[in-house]
Design an enzyme around this catalytic site. Sequence first.
Site, PDB file in Angstrom:
ATOM      1  N   LYS A  66       0.830  -1.208   0.000  1.00 35.20           N
ATOM      2  CA  LYS A  66       0.000   0.000   0.000  1.00 35.20           C
ATOM      3  C   LYS A  66       0.869   1.265   0.000  1.00 35.20           C
ATOM      4  CE  LYS A  66      -2.232  -1.376   3.697  1.00 35.20           C
ATOM      5  NZ  LYS A  66      -1.716  -2.757   3.831  1.00 35.20           N
TER       6      LYS A  66
ATOM      7  N   ASP B  79      -0.969   6.853   6.612  1.00 37.26           N
ATOM      8  CA  ASP B  79      -0.996   5.415   6.881  1.00 37.26           C
ATOM      9  C   ASP B  79      -1.889   5.128   8.086  1.00 37.26           C
ATOM     10  OD1 ASP B  79      -0.393   2.774   6.466  1.00 37.26           O
ATOM     11  OD2 ASP B  79       1.569   2.847   7.429  1.00 37.26           O
TER      12      ASP B  79
ATOM     13  N   THR C 209      -5.476  -1.285   7.091  1.00 41.14           N
ATOM     14  CA  THR C 209      -5.691  -2.729   7.128  1.00 41.14           C
ATOM     15  C   THR C 209      -7.118  -3.056   7.547  1.00 41.14           C
ATOM     16  OG1 THR C 209      -4.847  -2.783   9.406  1.00 41.14           O
ATOM     17  CG2 THR C 209      -3.276  -3.217   7.635  1.00 41.14           C
TER      18      THR C 209
ATOM     19  N   ARG D 134       6.500  -8.198   1.566  1.00 37.63           N
ATOM     20  CA  ARG D 134       7.350  -7.747   2.670  1.00 37.63           C
ATOM     21  C   ARG D 134       8.019  -8.926   3.352  1.00 37.63           C
ATOM     22  NH1 ARG D 134       4.208  -4.432   6.946  1.00 37.63           N
ATOM     23  NH2 ARG D 134       4.322  -2.838   5.305  1.00 37.63           N
TER      24      ARG D 134
END
Length: 350
Positions: free
Chosen positions: A86, A131, A180, A239
Site C-alpha cells: 500500500k 498510513d 488494514t 514484505r
Amino acid sequence: MSIVSSTSGLVGSSPQSEKKSSLLKASRLDEEVLCSKDDGLRPKRLSDYIGQSELKQVLGIAVKAAIGRGDALDHVLLYGPPGVGKTTMALVLAEELQVQSRITSAPALERPRDIVGLLVNLKPREILFIDEIHRLPRVAEELLYPAMEDRRLDLTLGKGSTARTRTLDLPPFTLIGATTRAGALSSPLRDRFGLIHRLDFYDLNDLQAIVHRTSSLLDLSITSEGCKEIAGRCRGTPRIANRLLRRVRDFAAVRGGASSIDACLVDEALNLHQVDSRGLDASDRRFLSLLLMSHGGGPVGIETLAASLGEDSSTLETVIEPFLLQIGFIQRTSRGRVITTSGRNHLEKI
C-alpha cells in the site's frame, strides 16, 4: 519526486542543546541512509510494480487522465493486509505524477494543528499519504471533510462569545489513505475517496518475480528454484518475501562456499529460522499443536487457547489466525476454533 516526513522538534542554544542537536542530526543521517537502502528495493514506476494487475490498470488510467487535465489525482483509499504494497503504491503514484509526497501516520496526528500544518503547506497536485487512516482522531477527520471535498479548511479561532471562523482555500491535492481495516473507517470519510481499492495477497509467480528482482538489487545470485522456495514460504506477502531473502543472504554469507543460492540452501536457512514449507513459524505450529493435542482438534474458545499459550486473545486473532484461516488450516465456528484435515495433515508431515 521527493518525500517529506511529518516531524517536529525544538532545540535550544546551550552547549548541551548543541551537543544534543549534533547527535540528533547524526542519528537522522544514519536513519536516512537506512531508509534510502530500504527504499531502493521499492519499485519507482507502475511498470516496475509486480502484481496487482487490475489495480495498476485502474490507477494508470486515473494518473494519465489527471496529467492530461493538469489537475490533481482523485483521492485514493488503499486497503488490505499488512505488507502487500500500500505504501509502495502511494510512492509509485507520486513518482508517476512527478509530485512531492508528504508521508505521515494517523496516530501521529493527535492535535488539530498537526493536520492543519500539513494541509496549509501543501503545494498544487501534491500527495498527502496517511498510513493507518482508520486510527485518525475525530477532530482531524472533521477537518479533512471540507479539505477533500471543497479544497477548503475551516478553522475556529477563539472560544465562547469571541469565537470566529476563518476559511482557508487549499490547492488541489491528493489524499492517499492506507488501512488494514477498511470497515473501521467512518462512512463520511470513506465516501469522500474517489478511488477505493483492495490489495490482495500475491500468487506464487508474482512472488517469485519479486524475489528475483530483490535479489538482483541486492547483488545476490539465486536460482529459480531458490526463488520459488522463498516465494512458497512468505504467506503471499512481498514484505515477508524480502525479509526471508535477507535472512537467507545472511546465512549464505556466514556459511560461505556457495556460488549461488539454491533451494537446498534456502530450505536449510529457513528451517533454522523455524519457517516451514507453508510459511508457518513456531507460533503458528504451537497454536495448531495445542488445538490438536490438548483439545482434540476443537472446537475450543479463543480465550481458552490464549490462556493455554500465554498470549493475549487479540494477538491470536490479529497475528496468528488470519493466515491459518486463509490457507484452510483452521475454522471459526460458533462454538470455537476447529483444526481442519489440512491442518492435521501438515502437522503430521513435520
